[in-house]
Design a protein around this motif. Structure first.
Motif, PDB file in Angstrom:
ATOM      1  N   SER A 126      98.663 -16.734  -4.602  1.00 21.87           N
ATOM      2  CA  SER A 126      99.779 -17.161  -5.451  1.00 21.87           C
ATOM      3  C   SER A 126     100.714 -18.130  -4.744  1.00 21.87           C
ATOM      4  CB  SER A 126     100.582 -15.945  -5.922  1.00 21.87           C
ATOM      5  OG  SER A 126     101.088 -15.217  -4.818  1.00 21.87           O
ATOM      6  N   VAL A 127     100.488 -18.369  -3.445  1.00 24.70           N
ATOM      7  CA  VAL A 127     101.305 -19.330  -2.701  1.00 24.70           C
ATOM      8  C   VAL A 127     100.366 -20.259  -1.920  1.00 24.70           C
ATOM      9  CG1 VAL A 127     103.356 -17.889  -2.474  1.00 24.70           C
ATOM     10  CG2 VAL A 127     101.534 -17.661  -0.779  1.00 24.70           C
ATOM     11  N   PRO A 128     100.730 -21.529  -1.752  1.00 27.60           N
ATOM     12  CA  PRO A 128     101.967 -22.173  -2.175  1.00 27.60           C
ATOM     13  C   PRO A 128     102.074 -22.409  -3.686  1.00 27.60           C
ATOM     14  CG  PRO A 128     100.481 -23.779  -1.220  1.00 27.60           C
ATOM     15  CD  PRO A 128      99.845 -22.445  -0.997  1.00 27.60           C
ATOM     16  N   PHE A 129     100.987 -22.176  -4.431  1.00 29.34           N
ATOM     17  CA  PHE A 129     100.985 -22.150  -5.890  1.00 29.34           C
ATOM     18  C   PHE A 129      99.769 -21.332  -6.295  1.00 29.34           C
ATOM     19  CE2 PHE A 129      99.046 -26.059  -4.340  1.00 29.34           C
ATOM     20  CZ  PHE A 129      97.810 -26.090  -4.959  1.00 29.34           C
ATOM     21  N   ASP A 130      99.621 -21.045  -7.571  1.00 25.49           N
ATOM     22  CA  ASP A 130      98.485 -20.244  -8.022  1.00 25.49           C
ATOM     23  C   ASP A 130      97.184 -21.011  -7.794  1.00 25.49           C
ATOM     24  OD1 ASP A 130      99.978 -18.046  -8.847  1.00 25.49           O
ATOM     25  OD2 ASP A 130     100.317 -18.888 -10.847  1.00 25.49           O
ATOM     26  N   ILE A 131      96.319 -20.430  -6.979  1.00 31.58           N
ATOM     27  CA  ILE A 131      95.050 -21.076  -6.612  1.00 31.58           C
ATOM     28  C   ILE A 131      93.926 -20.065  -6.758  1.00 31.58           C
ATOM     29  CG2 ILE A 131      93.750 -22.236  -4.780  1.00 31.58           C
ATOM     30  CD1 ILE A 131      96.489 -22.900  -3.459  1.00 31.58           C
ATOM     31  N   GLU A 132      92.836 -20.484  -7.381  1.00 28.98           N
ATOM     32  CA  GLU A 132      91.627 -19.668  -7.458  1.00 28.98           C
ATOM     33  C   GLU A 132      90.424 -20.579  -7.246  1.00 28.98           C
ATOM     34  OE1 GLU A 132      89.552 -16.205 -10.234  1.00 28.98           O
ATOM     35  OE2 GLU A 132      91.460 -17.112 -10.826  1.00 28.98           O
ATOM     36  N   ILE A 133      89.602 -20.233  -6.246  1.00 26.82           N
ATOM     37  CA  ILE A 133      88.467 -21.081  -5.882  1.00 26.82           C
ATOM     38  C   ILE A 133      87.210 -20.227  -5.762  1.00 26.82           C
ATOM     39  CG2 ILE A 133      87.513 -22.712  -4.198  1.00 26.82           C
ATOM     40  CD1 ILE A 133      90.358 -23.342  -3.305  1.00 26.82           C
ATOM     41  N   ASP A 134      86.164 -20.627  -6.454  1.00 30.24           N
ATOM     42  CA  ASP A 134      84.850 -20.000  -6.312  1.00 30.24           C
ATOM     43  C   ASP A 134      84.186 -20.601  -5.069  1.00 30.24           C
ATOM     44  OD1 ASP A 134      82.308 -18.974  -6.463  1.00 30.24           O
ATOM     45  OD2 ASP A 134      81.794 -19.953  -8.369  1.00 30.24           O
ATOM     46  N   LEU A 135      84.206 -19.853  -3.984  1.00 32.51           N
ATOM     47  CA  LEU A 135      83.683 -20.372  -2.725  1.00 32.51           C
ATOM     48  C   LEU A 135      82.164 -20.487  -2.729  1.00 32.51           C
ATOM     49  CD1 LEU A 135      86.002 -18.360  -0.302  1.00 32.51           C
ATOM     50  CD2 LEU A 135      86.255 -20.748  -1.031  1.00 32.51           C
ATOM     51  N   THR A 136      81.504 -19.803  -3.655  1.00 33.12           N
ATOM     52  CA  THR A 136      80.046 -19.913  -3.739  1.00 33.12           C
ATOM     53  C   THR A 136      79.625 -21.233  -4.366  1.00 33.12           C
ATOM     54  OG1 THR A 136      79.820 -18.880  -5.930  1.00 33.12           O
ATOM     55  CG2 THR A 136      79.901 -17.411  -4.024  1.00 33.12           C
ATOM     56  N   ALA A 137      80.596 -21.986  -4.903  1.00 31.39           N
ATOM     57  CA  ALA A 137      80.296 -23.277  -5.529  1.00 31.39           C
ATOM     58  C   ALA A 137      80.207 -24.392  -4.505  1.00 31.39           C
ATOM     59  CB  ALA A 137      81.357 -23.620  -6.563  1.00 31.39           C
ATOM     60  N   VAL A 138      80.240 -24.063  -3.219  1.00 29.46           N
ATOM     61  CA  VAL A 138      80.232 -25.096  -2.185  1.00 29.46           C
ATOM     62  C   VAL A 138      78.977 -25.962  -2.255  1.00 29.46           C
ATOM     63  CG1 VAL A 138      79.127 -23.661  -0.405  1.00 29.46           C
ATOM     64  CG2 VAL A 138      80.673 -25.510   0.271  1.00 29.46           C
ATOM     65  N   ASP A 139      77.880 -25.397  -2.738  1.00 24.13           N
ATOM     66  CA  ASP A 139      76.629 -26.161  -2.834  1.00 24.13           C
ATOM     67  C   ASP A 139      76.449 -26.823  -4.188  1.00 24.13           C
ATOM     68  OD1 ASP A 139      75.849 -25.565  -0.242  1.00 24.13           O
ATOM     69  OD2 ASP A 139      74.917 -23.675  -0.842  1.00 24.13           O
ATOM     70  N   ARG A 140      77.443 -26.654  -5.062  1.00 20.11           N
ATOM     71  CA  ARG A 140      77.371 -27.303  -6.366  1.00 20.11           C
ATOM     72  C   ARG A 140      78.498 -28.328  -6.459  1.00 20.11           C
ATOM     73  NH1 ARG A 140      77.262 -21.809  -7.710  1.00 20.11           N
ATOM     74  NH2 ARG A 140      79.272 -21.885  -8.763  1.00 20.11           N
ATOM     75  N   ARG A 141      78.373 -29.208  -7.412  1.00 18.06           N
ATOM     76  CA  ARG A 141      79.433 -30.197  -7.610  1.00 18.06           C
ATOM     77  C   ARG A 141      80.707 -29.495  -8.063  1.00 18.06           C
ATOM     78  NH1 ARG A 141      77.976 -35.551  -7.757  1.00 18.06           N
ATOM     79  NH2 ARG A 141      75.754 -35.996  -7.840  1.00 18.06           N
ATOM     80  N   ALA A 142      81.813 -29.723  -7.312  1.00 16.53           N
ATOM     81  CA  ALA A 142      83.093 -29.171  -7.738  1.00 16.53           C
ATOM     82  C   ALA A 142      83.576 -29.939  -8.963  1.00 16.53           C
ATOM     83  CB  ALA A 142      84.120 -29.285  -6.611  1.00 16.53           C
TER      84      ALA A 142
ATOM     85  N   PRO B 141     100.394 -28.199  -9.043  1.00 14.82           N
ATOM     86  CA  PRO B 141     101.422 -28.670  -9.983  1.00 14.82           C
ATOM     87  C   PRO B 141     101.563 -30.188  -9.909  1.00 14.82           C
ATOM     88  CG  PRO B 141     102.230 -26.830  -8.651  1.00 14.82           C
ATOM     89  CD  PRO B 141     100.924 -27.249  -8.057  1.00 14.82           C
ATOM     90  N   ASP B 142     102.131 -30.775 -10.943  1.00 13.94           N
ATOM     91  CA  ASP B 142     102.207 -32.228 -11.037  1.00 13.94           C
ATOM     92  C   ASP B 142     102.999 -32.868  -9.907  1.00 13.94           C
ATOM     93  OD1 ASP B 142     100.701 -32.162 -13.319  1.00 13.94           O
ATOM     94  OD2 ASP B 142     102.402 -32.329 -14.699  1.00 13.94           O
TER      95      ASP B 142
END
Length: 204
Positions: A187-203, A73-74
Motif C-alpha cells: 500500500s506504500v508508496p501507493f497501492d501496488i499489485e504485481i504478478d511476479l510470475t508474469a516476468v516471462d510474459r509481456r507486461a 498516481p498521475d
C-alpha cells in the motif's frame, strides 16, 4: 590481417582508461568523461562498469517499469536506468525509479536528486550482488530515499523475489517490511499489485 592474442581476440590498440584525478571522480564528472560504457555508475569516487545484462534482469525491469507506470498516481513518474546524484562522490543507477513528475527537467536530463526519489529498485546480478544488497541500500537510506526494493531470482522457480524495505527516518536505515514470492501487494508508496510470475510474459 591483425594478430590474434592468446585469448582468441584480435589485438586492438590499447584502450586508454580514464585516469582518476586526486581524490577520485565526482558525480559531475560522469557526464564529462568521454567514451564511458553505458550505465556506468560512480560509487565512492570510483567508476563502476556494468556487465552484459541477463534476460532475467531485462524482463524484471520491463515487468516492474510497465506495471508501476500503469498503477502510479498521475503525479508520479517511473523511469529505468537513470542515475541519482546522492552526493559529490556517489551517483548510482537504480534499475527502476519512482519520483514526482516535477522532478523531470527536460530531454537532456541525466540524473535525479535523492530528495525527489520515492522508490528505488535494484535487480540483483551476479556481479552486483554486494553493491545491491549492502552498499547501495545503505547509501540510498543515508540520502533519505523512503522506499527501496531488492529483487532476486528464486533458485527453484526462476521468478523474481522482491524484498521490500522502508526507511526509518530516526536512524536513516532501512527496515524489511516484506518478502514477496509470486505476487507483490503493498500500500506504500501507493497501492501496488504485481504478478511476479508474469516476468516471462509481456507486461501489459
Amino acid at each position: 590481417m591483425s594478430a590474434v592474442s592468446d585469448d582468441g581476440l584480435d589485438d586492438e590498440p590499447a584502450y586508454r582508461w580514464p585516469v582518476p584525478p586526486p581524490g577520485g571522480w565526482t558525480a559531475d564528472d560522469l557526464d564529462r568523461i568521454p567514451g564511458l560504457p553505458p550505465h556506468t555508475e560512480l560509487i565512492d569516487g570510483s567508476l563502476v562498469f556494468m556487465s552484459p545484462q541477463t534476460a532475467f534482469h531485462a524482463r524484471c525491469m520491463r515487468l516492474l517499469e510497465n506495471t508501476l507506470l500503469g498503477q502510479a498516481p498521475d503525479h508520479l513518474d517511473v523511469m529505468r536506468e537513470m542515475t541519482v546524484k546522492l552526493d559529490a562522490k556517489n551517483r548510482p543507477e537504480p534499475d527502476i525509479l519512482v519520483f514526482p513528475m516535477e522532478a523531470n527537467t527536460g530531454p537532456d536530463q541525466t540524473w535525479y536528486k535523492p530528495e525527489d526519489v520515492i522508490l528505488a529498485v535494484e535487480v540483483v546480478s551476479d556481479d552486483s550482488r554486494e553493491r545491491d544488497r549492502e552498499v547501495k541500500p545503505r547509501k540510498y537510506a543515508a540520502a533519505g530515499v523512503p522506499h527501496f526494493w531488492r529483487v532476486e531470482q528464486d533458485e527453484d522457480k526462476g521468478y523474481p523475489v522482491v524484498y521490500v524495505y522502508e526507511l526509518d527516518p530516526a536512524t536513516k536505515s532501512y527496515g524489511l517490511t516484506g518478502i514477496f514470492h509470486d505476487r507483490l501487494k503493498v500500500s506504500v508508496p501507493f497501492d501496488i499489485e504485481i504478478d511476479l510470475t508474469a516476468v516471462d510474459r509481456r507486461a501489459r
